[in-house]
Write an enzyme that holds these catalytic residues in place. Sequence first.
Site: not given
Ligand code: NAP
Length: 248
Positions: A143, A157
């Site tokens: 991130s 985080y």
């Molecule tokens: P999201 O929409 O909240 O989706 C999170 C995903 O992770 C879901 O599929 C969830 O499963 C799964 N998950 C959560 N906890 C878990 C666990 N303990 N074991 C296995 N799976 C788990 O998040 P996102 O925005 O797509 O983020 C994905 C990645 O990108 C993360 O690592 C996040 O830190 C990173 N990121 C995101 C952003 C942003 O702005 N969106 C920015 C920087 C980095 P369920 O659906 O079953 O809950």
Amino acid sequence: MSKTVLITGGSRGIGRATALLCAQQGWNIIFSYVGNPDAAQETRTACEQAGAKVISHRCDVTSETDVIALFAAGIKSFGRIDAVVNNAGIVAPAARLADMDIARMKSVFDTNVLGAYLVARETARHMSKSRGGAGGTLVNMSSMAARLGSPGEYVDYAGSKGAIDAMTIGLARELGPEGIRVNAIRPGIIDTDIHASGGRPDRAHELGPTCPLGRAGTAREVADSVIWLVGDQSSFVTGAIIDVSGGR
Ligand code: NAP
């Protein structure tokens, strides 16, 4: 023969967009979810409609048993795993460090650091040529928080994602001779559910305009970089950490 990609957290957000793009490009897919079977089913249906063979598998990345079983399920169904997208991650509600309790910090570090290390370890065990594997690629989801520190919101985080950057650099060197390329993406503000999990559902819309490109990114825009890193077009790239952040 189609190659196989394993994606953690493929039920929603960036993981789902990555699964869909991989499906459209002919990959077999095994993806995990943890608490949202309905969202997982939606991802699965969309990938199948794109013509892919898909398995969705419940796996909490904080559980060693679950992570080992996730890899075993992929190998049982597809014979081999060629690429891993180490994507699952969480934020906790925005708070200053002085107000964070230990349970919250443990949850963030267990999921984002230990979970990601377990997934990377299983990748190394299955793909390393010295262990009988065929090599492959690992893409870690970091991130921009790792560089910006997330003051006043999520310094826990941010620290967890700093660990992902360090792991990427170390593993790229450790696993290069094993035929495994290791890279990472640092997304900026991306419009997904994660902001609601942090108690700020409108965060992407509020902060997007402050980025040099003037908007939040989409999950698909992150997936477009992931697919380049997992595929052969990045065949001489390892140890790279790519900012997909609109200049943030
Ligand atoms: P999201 O929409 O909240 O989706 C999170 C995903 O992770 C879901 O599929 C969830 O499963 C799964 N998950 C959560 N906890 C878990 C666990 N303990 N074991 C296995 N799976 C788990 O998040 P996102 O925005 O797509 O983020 C994905 C990645 O990108 C993360 O690592 C996040 O830190 C990173 N990121 C995101 C952003 C942003 O702005 N969106 C920015 C920087 C980095 P369920 O659906 O079953 O809950």
